[in-house]
Design a protein around this motif. Sequence first.
Motif, PDB file in Angstrom:
ATOM      1  N   ARG A  58      -0.893   0.243 -10.603  1.00 11.98           N
ATOM      2  CA  ARG A  58      -0.770  -1.200 -10.851  1.00 11.98           C
ATOM      3  C   ARG A  58      -0.013  -1.883  -9.719  1.00 11.98           C
ATOM      4  O   ARG A  58      -0.395  -2.969  -9.269  1.00 11.98           O
ATOM      5  CB  ARG A  58      -0.055  -1.452 -12.174  1.00 11.98           C
ATOM      6  CG  ARG A  58      -0.972  -1.449 -13.397  1.00 11.98           C
ATOM      7  CD  ARG A  58      -1.560  -0.096 -13.631  1.00 11.98           C
ATOM      8  NE  ARG A  58      -2.650  -0.077 -14.607  1.00 11.98           N
ATOM      9  CZ  ARG A  58      -3.381   1.007 -14.828  1.00 11.98           C
ATOM     10  NH1 ARG A  58      -3.159   2.136 -14.159  1.00 11.98           N
ATOM     11  NH2 ARG A  58      -4.367   0.972 -15.712  1.00 11.98           N
ATOM     12  N   SER A 101      -2.262  -1.921  -6.723  1.00  4.57           N
ATOM     13  CA  SER A 101      -3.351  -2.866  -6.918  1.00  4.57           C
ATOM     14  C   SER A 101      -2.905  -4.278  -6.559  1.00  4.57           C
ATOM     15  O   SER A 101      -3.676  -5.069  -5.983  1.00  4.57           O
ATOM     16  CB  SER A 101      -3.835  -2.815  -8.373  1.00  4.57           C
ATOM     17  OG  SER A 101      -4.875  -3.741  -8.587  1.00  4.57           O
ATOM     18  N   ASP A 155      -2.938  -4.421  -2.889  1.00 11.18           N
ATOM     19  CA  ASP A 155      -4.323  -4.427  -2.394  1.00 11.18           C
ATOM     20  C   ASP A 155      -4.946  -5.817  -2.499  1.00 11.18           C
ATOM     21  O   ASP A 155      -5.703  -6.232  -1.619  1.00 11.18           O
ATOM     22  CB  ASP A 155      -5.157  -3.417  -3.181  1.00 11.18           C
ATOM     23  CG  ASP A 155      -6.567  -3.278  -2.637  1.00 11.18           C
ATOM     24  OD1 ASP A 155      -6.711  -2.801  -1.496  1.00 11.18           O
ATOM     25  OD2 ASP A 155      -7.519  -3.666  -3.338  1.00 11.18           O
ATOM     26  N   LEU A 185      -8.477   3.326  -5.354  1.00  9.82           N
ATOM     27  CA  LEU A 185      -8.335   1.946  -4.901  1.00  9.82           C
ATOM     28  C   LEU A 185      -9.136   1.639  -3.643  1.00  9.82           C
ATOM     29  O   LEU A 185      -9.624   0.523  -3.455  1.00  9.82           O
ATOM     30  CB  LEU A 185      -6.852   1.649  -4.645  1.00  9.82           C
ATOM     31  CG  LEU A 185      -6.429   0.193  -4.543  1.00  9.82           C
ATOM     32  CD1 LEU A 185      -6.681  -0.539  -5.856  1.00  9.82           C
ATOM     33  CD2 LEU A 185      -4.957   0.100  -4.170  1.00  9.82           C
TER      34      LEU A 185
END
Length: 286
Positions: free
Chosen positions: A87, A90, A93, A120
């Motif tokens: 998380r 992410s 990202d 990912l």
Amino acid sequence: MVSAKVIDGEEFRIDISMIRKKKFNKQYFVFAGLGYVAVCVLTRNFLLIFMSVLYLIEIVFGLSMILYFLMRNSYLSKKFSSILIPRVMSMVDKQTNPLRKELLKGIHGKVLDVGCATGLYFKYYVSSGKKVSEVVALEPNTMMHEELQETISKLSPSFPIRIRGDFIEDIKEDNAFDCIVLGNVLCEIPDQEQAVKECYRLLKPGGRVYFSEHVLSKPGTWSRFVQQTTGWWWCVISGGCHCDRESLKVIKSQNWEVLNWTLEIGLPWTRTFEIGVAVKPKTNVK
């Protein structure tokens, strides 16, 4: 206009302006805090200010210690990190999506994704067209494998992705990969130097290592202070993530050409990122 940098005959146009800013209205929290202090001052209730700050510190410290001792259990640590780390990464990202897309546009052939978590980076391999022929996805934390498989199912890549639950040193084939991806993994590997040596061994001559790693911030910065004072706590609750490592120096220790960019993003203890590419000589030099 973003200026181009060239390595191995390929141009990269990467700039900090490509980072997607998070929409977060900090002023509301600032105004609320100042308003609370103003009311306390006007009513001369200084004790309330002191007690509020004290209670806040106690709550934060108490929750931190509970997490710290719970995560000393290996099962809980793996379980919690399998939820937390994907998380957090992410979020990073989403901010760096344009940069990573530009960085990985030339990824090709047989790819080794080290510490791939929940996959990912897989979407970047798919968007590179049909240049990727195969991916070996290494993720020792098997609690992430179910979500990793879900990522593969959603993307439906044209190339095979093989999931392995072992470590990079367990791969015995020399000069086996065209590209290797290190995405926020050197912070967790116990022996960084050996891991980078393994990457060099596994790469074909002329092969590339693409990396995106958070590193120790510059001396005198607030983030460096946070890294050095809370690093022990973060390492335990994150399942082994060291926020105070100088990973770029380790990457540059091998006999390859390196091109990198420094970014300031993410949480205070993972604020400084180094992203880039390292190219192994086309003649196999040890």
